[in-house]
Motif scaffolding. Structure first.
Motif, PDB file in Angstrom:
ATOM      1  N   VAL A  14       0.961  -1.241   0.000  1.00 42.89           N
ATOM      2  CA  VAL A  14      -0.241   0.161   0.040  1.00 42.89           C
ATOM      3  C   VAL A  14       0.831   1.428  -0.119  1.00 42.89           C
ATOM      4  O   VAL A  14       0.456   1.940  -0.761  1.00 42.89           O
ATOM      5  N   THR A  15       1.821   1.385   0.825  1.00 43.07           N
ATOM      6  CA  THR A  15       2.838   2.389   0.903  1.00 43.07           C
ATOM      7  C   THR A  15       3.483   2.542  -0.617  1.00 43.07           C
ATOM      8  O   THR A  15       3.486   3.435  -1.144  1.00 43.07           O
ATOM      9  N   ALA A  16       4.000   1.428  -1.125  1.00 43.03           N
ATOM     10  CA  ALA A  16       4.654   1.824  -2.391  1.00 43.03           C
ATOM     11  C   ALA A  16       3.768   2.183  -3.440  1.00 43.03           C
ATOM     12  O   ALA A  16       4.131   3.022  -4.067  1.00 43.03           O
ATOM     13  N   ALA A  17       2.499   1.667  -3.544  1.00 47.84           N
ATOM     14  CA  ALA A  17       1.322   2.057  -4.469  1.00 47.84           C
ATOM     15  C   ALA A  17       1.015   3.377  -4.125  1.00 47.84           C
ATOM     16  O   ALA A  17       0.929   4.251  -5.378  1.00 47.84           O
ATOM     17  N   VAL A  18       0.802   3.819  -3.211  1.00 49.34           N
ATOM     18  CA  VAL A  18       0.472   5.272  -3.049  1.00 49.34           C
ATOM     19  C   VAL A  18       1.612   6.131  -3.430  1.00 49.34           C
ATOM     20  O   VAL A  18       1.480   7.231  -4.041  1.00 49.34           O
ATOM     21  N   ILE A  19       2.905   5.809  -3.078  1.00 47.12           N
ATOM     22  CA  ILE A  19       4.006   6.792  -3.430  1.00 47.12           C
ATOM     23  C   ILE A  19       4.178   6.507  -5.053  1.00 47.12           C
ATOM     24  O   ILE A  19       4.551   7.804  -5.631  1.00 47.12           O
ATOM     25  N   ASP A  20       3.949   5.432  -5.716  1.00 43.67           N
ATOM     26  CA  ASP A  20       3.856   5.432  -6.947  1.00 43.67           C
ATOM     27  C   ASP A  20       3.068   6.192  -7.602  1.00 43.67           C
ATOM     28  O   ASP A  20       3.410   7.183  -8.643  1.00 43.67           O
ATOM     29  N   PHE A  21       1.755   6.327  -7.392  1.00 42.78           N
ATOM     30  CA  PHE A  21       0.776   6.956  -7.621  1.00 42.78           C
ATOM     31  C   PHE A  21       1.100   8.650  -7.655  1.00 42.78           C
ATOM     32  O   PHE A  21       1.063   9.393  -8.804  1.00 42.78           O
ATOM     33  N   VAL A  22       1.627   8.993  -6.510  1.00 41.40           N
ATOM     34  CA  VAL A  22       1.916  10.390  -6.343  1.00 41.40           C
ATOM     35  C   VAL A  22       2.960  10.900  -7.111  1.00 41.40           C
ATOM     36  O   VAL A  22       3.038  11.832  -7.971  1.00 41.40           O
ATOM     37  N   VAL A  23       4.155  10.164  -7.185  1.00 42.78           N
ATOM     38  CA  VAL A  23       5.369  10.207  -8.062  1.00 42.78           C
ATOM     39  C   VAL A  23       4.944  10.246  -9.397  1.00 42.78           C
ATOM     40  O   VAL A  23       5.295  11.140 -10.148  1.00 42.78           O
ATOM     41  N   LEU A  24       4.062   9.426  -9.739  1.00 46.72           N
ATOM     42  CA  LEU A  24       3.757   9.150 -11.478  1.00 46.72           C
ATOM     43  C   LEU A  24       2.937  10.637 -11.726  1.00 46.72           C
ATOM     44  O   LEU A  24       2.903  10.807 -12.891  1.00 46.72           O
ATOM     45  N   LEU A  25       2.081  10.879 -10.753  1.00 43.87           N
ATOM     46  CA  LEU A  25       1.186  11.982 -11.257  1.00 43.87           C
ATOM     47  C   LEU A  25       1.947  13.247 -11.438  1.00 43.87           C
ATOM     48  O   LEU A  25       1.843  14.243 -11.844  1.00 43.87           O
ATOM     49  N   THR A  26       3.031  13.545 -10.304  1.00 39.43           N
ATOM     50  CA  THR A  26       3.689  14.839 -10.090  1.00 39.43           C
ATOM     51  C   THR A  26       5.035  14.944 -11.286  1.00 39.43           C
ATOM     52  O   THR A  26       5.191  15.886 -11.747  1.00 39.43           O
ATOM     53  N   THR A  27       5.668  13.745 -11.361  1.00 41.34           N
ATOM     54  CA  THR A  27       6.836  13.861 -12.077  1.00 41.34           C
ATOM     55  C   THR A  27       6.925  12.831 -13.412  1.00 41.34           C
ATOM     56  O   THR A  27       7.882  12.779 -14.211  1.00 41.34           O
ATOM     57  N   GLY A  28       6.116  12.109 -13.475  1.00 38.58           N
ATOM     58  CA  GLY A  28       5.839  11.216 -14.493  1.00 38.58           C
ATOM     59  C   GLY A  28       6.900  10.007 -14.202  1.00 38.58           C
ATOM     60  O   GLY A  28       7.368   9.920 -12.876  1.00 38.58           O
ATOM     61  N   MET A  29       7.444   9.314 -15.034  1.00 39.17           N
ATOM     62  CA  MET A  29       8.240   8.149 -14.953  1.00 39.17           C
ATOM     63  C   MET A  29       9.635   8.760 -14.634  1.00 39.17           C
ATOM     64  O   MET A  29      10.296   9.030 -15.840  1.00 39.17           O
ATOM     65  N   SER A  30      10.083   8.827 -13.640  1.00 35.14           N
ATOM     66  CA  SER A  30      11.466   9.505 -13.249  1.00 35.14           C
ATOM     67  C   SER A  30      12.182   8.438 -12.231  1.00 35.14           C
ATOM     68  O   SER A  30      11.542   7.655 -11.792  1.00 35.14           O
ATOM     69  N   ALA A  31      13.303   8.817 -11.955  1.00 40.33           N
ATOM     70  CA  ALA A  31      14.117   8.232 -10.943  1.00 40.33           C
ATOM     71  C   ALA A  31      13.338   8.266  -9.463  1.00 40.33           C
ATOM     72  O   ALA A  31      13.468   7.424  -8.872  1.00 40.33           O
ATOM     73  N   ALA A  32      12.447   9.072  -9.389  1.00 40.26           N
ATOM     74  CA  ALA A  32      11.727   9.360  -7.928  1.00 40.26           C
ATOM     75  C   ALA A  32      10.808   8.281  -7.702  1.00 40.26           C
ATOM     76  O   ALA A  32      10.820   8.063  -6.596  1.00 40.26           O
ATOM     77  N   VAL A  33      10.539   7.253  -8.532  1.00 41.36           N
ATOM     78  CA  VAL A  33       9.833   6.253  -8.477  1.00 41.36           C
ATOM     79  C   VAL A  33      10.248   5.066  -7.373  1.00 41.36           C
ATOM     80  O   VAL A  33       9.888   4.249  -7.091  1.00 41.36           O
ATOM     81  N   LEU A  34      11.906   5.139  -7.528  1.00 42.34           N
ATOM     82  CA  LEU A  34      12.395   4.224  -6.777  1.00 42.34           C
ATOM     83  C   LEU A  34      12.479   4.621  -5.224  1.00 42.34           C
ATOM     84  O   LEU A  34      12.546   3.884  -4.395  1.00 42.34           O
TER      85      LEU A  34
END
Length: 167
Positions: A14-34
């Motif tokens: 759940v933590t990873a999915a929420v962070i993925d969702f927020v990062v993908l919405l804000t920065t797109g597919m970037s290194a921040a998804v790590l």
């Protein structure tokens, strides 16, 4: 122990999915998804006292499922909804003639992400072990940390890895 593992993995996913969702919405597919692999592993690892056996394994599991299943599913959903635009031209170096290179790059990327997940799980378990309050003495043969039955002569709990008494 299985119930604890299941709860740890659910919390990490759940933590990873929420962070993925927020990062993908804000920065797109970037290194921040790590960040999702590390923090998902950190949350899952915090359920364990043994950093490598419990926390590290949970972190790797979170990173693997996040990289292969969760993040691509969220990205595809956001692409289909039109929230994230698809690139108009293929990325350089992604031609069919470069398939061996792409496979090696994907494997290296996955290895990096698994290492990050392991690190998160290790840190979570280490913090739990270091910051966990000292539990009162439990009945003989019962681990005061996880409540499992242990042999009375045990120095470490065979289930959670907590130190029960001095050697």
């Amino acid at each position: 122990m299985a119930q604890k593992l299941g709860l740890a993995l659910i919390a990490g996913f759940v933590t990873a999915a929420v962070i993925d969702f927020v990062v993908l919405l804000t920065t797109g597919m970037s290194a921040a998804v790590l960040l999702s692999s590390f923090l998902g592993g950190l949350v899952a690892g915090s359920f364990f006292i043994e950093p490598i056996k419990g926390g590290g394994k949970a972190g790797i599991t979170i990173a693997l499922v996040d990289a292969i299943l969760v993040r691509p599913s969220i990205a595809m959903l956001l692409y289909q909804m039109g929230v994230i635009p698809l690139p108009e031209e293929p990325l350089p170096g992604t031609e069919l003639s470069n398939i061996p290179f792409l496979i090696v790059a994907m494997l290296v990327s996955l290895a990096i992400e698994l290492s990050i997940g392991f690190g998160g799980g290790f840190v979570g378990a280490y913090l739990r072990k270091t910051l966990a309050p000292v539990k009162p003495h439990a009945a003989p043969g019962v681990c005061p940390y996880c409540g499992a039955k242990v042999p009375p002569e045990a120095i470490y709990c065979p289930y959670c890895g907590a130190k029960l008494k001095e050697a």
